[in-house]
Write a protein that holds these residues in place. Sequence first.
Motif, PDB file in Angstrom:
ATOM      1  N   SER A  42       0.826  -1.211   0.000  1.00  0.00           N
ATOM      2  CA  SER A  42       0.000   0.000   0.000  1.00  0.00           C
ATOM      3  C   SER A  42       0.859   1.259   0.000  1.00  0.00           C
ATOM      4  CB  SER A  42      -0.941   0.001   1.209  1.00  0.00           C
ATOM      5  OG  SER A  42      -0.233   0.134   2.427  1.00  0.00           O
ATOM      6  N   PHE A  81      -3.444  -5.248  -4.287  1.00  0.00           N
ATOM      7  CA  PHE A  81      -2.358  -4.293  -4.492  1.00  0.00           C
ATOM      8  C   PHE A  81      -1.364  -4.769  -5.545  1.00  0.00           C
ATOM      9  CE2 PHE A  81      -3.436  -2.485  -0.192  1.00  0.00           C
ATOM     10  CZ  PHE A  81      -3.700  -1.201  -0.651  1.00  0.00           C
ATOM     11  N   LEU A  99      -8.490   0.602   3.282  1.00  0.00           N
ATOM     12  CA  LEU A  99      -7.593   1.292   2.348  1.00  0.00           C
ATOM     13  C   LEU A  99      -7.119   2.622   2.926  1.00  0.00           C
ATOM     14  CD1 LEU A  99      -9.229   0.787  -1.188  1.00  0.00           C
ATOM     15  CD2 LEU A  99      -7.242  -0.387  -0.224  1.00  0.00           C
ATOM     16  N   LYS A 154      -3.144   3.589   4.091  1.00  0.00           N
ATOM     17  CA  LYS A 154      -2.420   4.746   3.547  1.00  0.00           C
ATOM     18  C   LYS A 154      -1.795   5.588   4.652  1.00  0.00           C
ATOM     19  CE  LYS A 154      -4.475   8.513   1.987  1.00  0.00           C
ATOM     20  NZ  LYS A 154      -3.700   9.636   2.608  1.00  0.00           N
ATOM     21  N   TYR A 201      -2.426   5.908  -5.728  1.00  0.00           N
ATOM     22  CA  TYR A 201      -3.297   5.292  -4.729  1.00  0.00           C
ATOM     23  C   TYR A 201      -4.759   5.475  -5.138  1.00  0.00           C
ATOM     24  CZ  TYR A 201      -4.028   3.212  -0.142  1.00  0.00           C
ATOM     25  OH  TYR A 201      -4.329   2.338   0.884  1.00  0.00           O
TER      26      TYR A 201
END
Length: 231
Positions: free
Chosen positions: A138, A223, A197, A201, A147
């Motif tokens: 990620s 991913f 998600l 991040k 992203y």
Amino acid sequence: MEKIFKDEGIVLRRSYVGDYDLSLTVYFKKYGKENIYIHKGQMIRSPYITSTEKFNWIKGVFLYKKDKVYIKEIDRFENLAFQISKKEEYFTTAFFFSSIFNKYVLFPDEKMFIFLKKAFYYLTKAKIIENHRINFLSKLVYLSGVYPIYDSCVMCTAKINKRNFGIFSEKHSGVICKKCLDNKKQSDFSYEDIKILKILKDIQFSSVDKLRINNTKKFEKFFLNYLNESI
């Protein structure tokens, strides 16, 4: 043209050249990815035999000569390879990190270097390996600037919440709200997954083991596919 420079780097790859020499691929903080040739680097008497193990952090003085990089002096190094080798799952995951990084990161980027250094360091202390794998992926996606959009609809920019969440679209790299859906498509990602998600991040490396994710394989596969399609 010769150039002497000081820098620090992470050893991504180490291979034997003949019976005596070594070849390294190192990602430097300032200069990015470079190959280093070490004459008689395999010899026990070589001053670099320990410091240049794969996954190690090195800092020193280097010589750029005729499109090749050579080591002039290693001032300091962190023997991450030794710590990583203590557990098989650490080693296989470190190999996974280095392979993915080597494949997708092509240019110098100081943020990428810091990210890679932290990934290896915190791996040596990892309790939940699966969390570190998806955290690595990620962060790599985020630092690559691709992203997925999770907080607003990619079609109308409406803020996403549980009531208006429609689907996550890999094709559009983000969430589509119910209003913008042209049909009743099904999504592999639920609204709860979208919240993960966001957490991935923003989470710090020191908190990765605190994550509670039910299906880490699902996120790892996502991913990996996303990297392959987006970079």
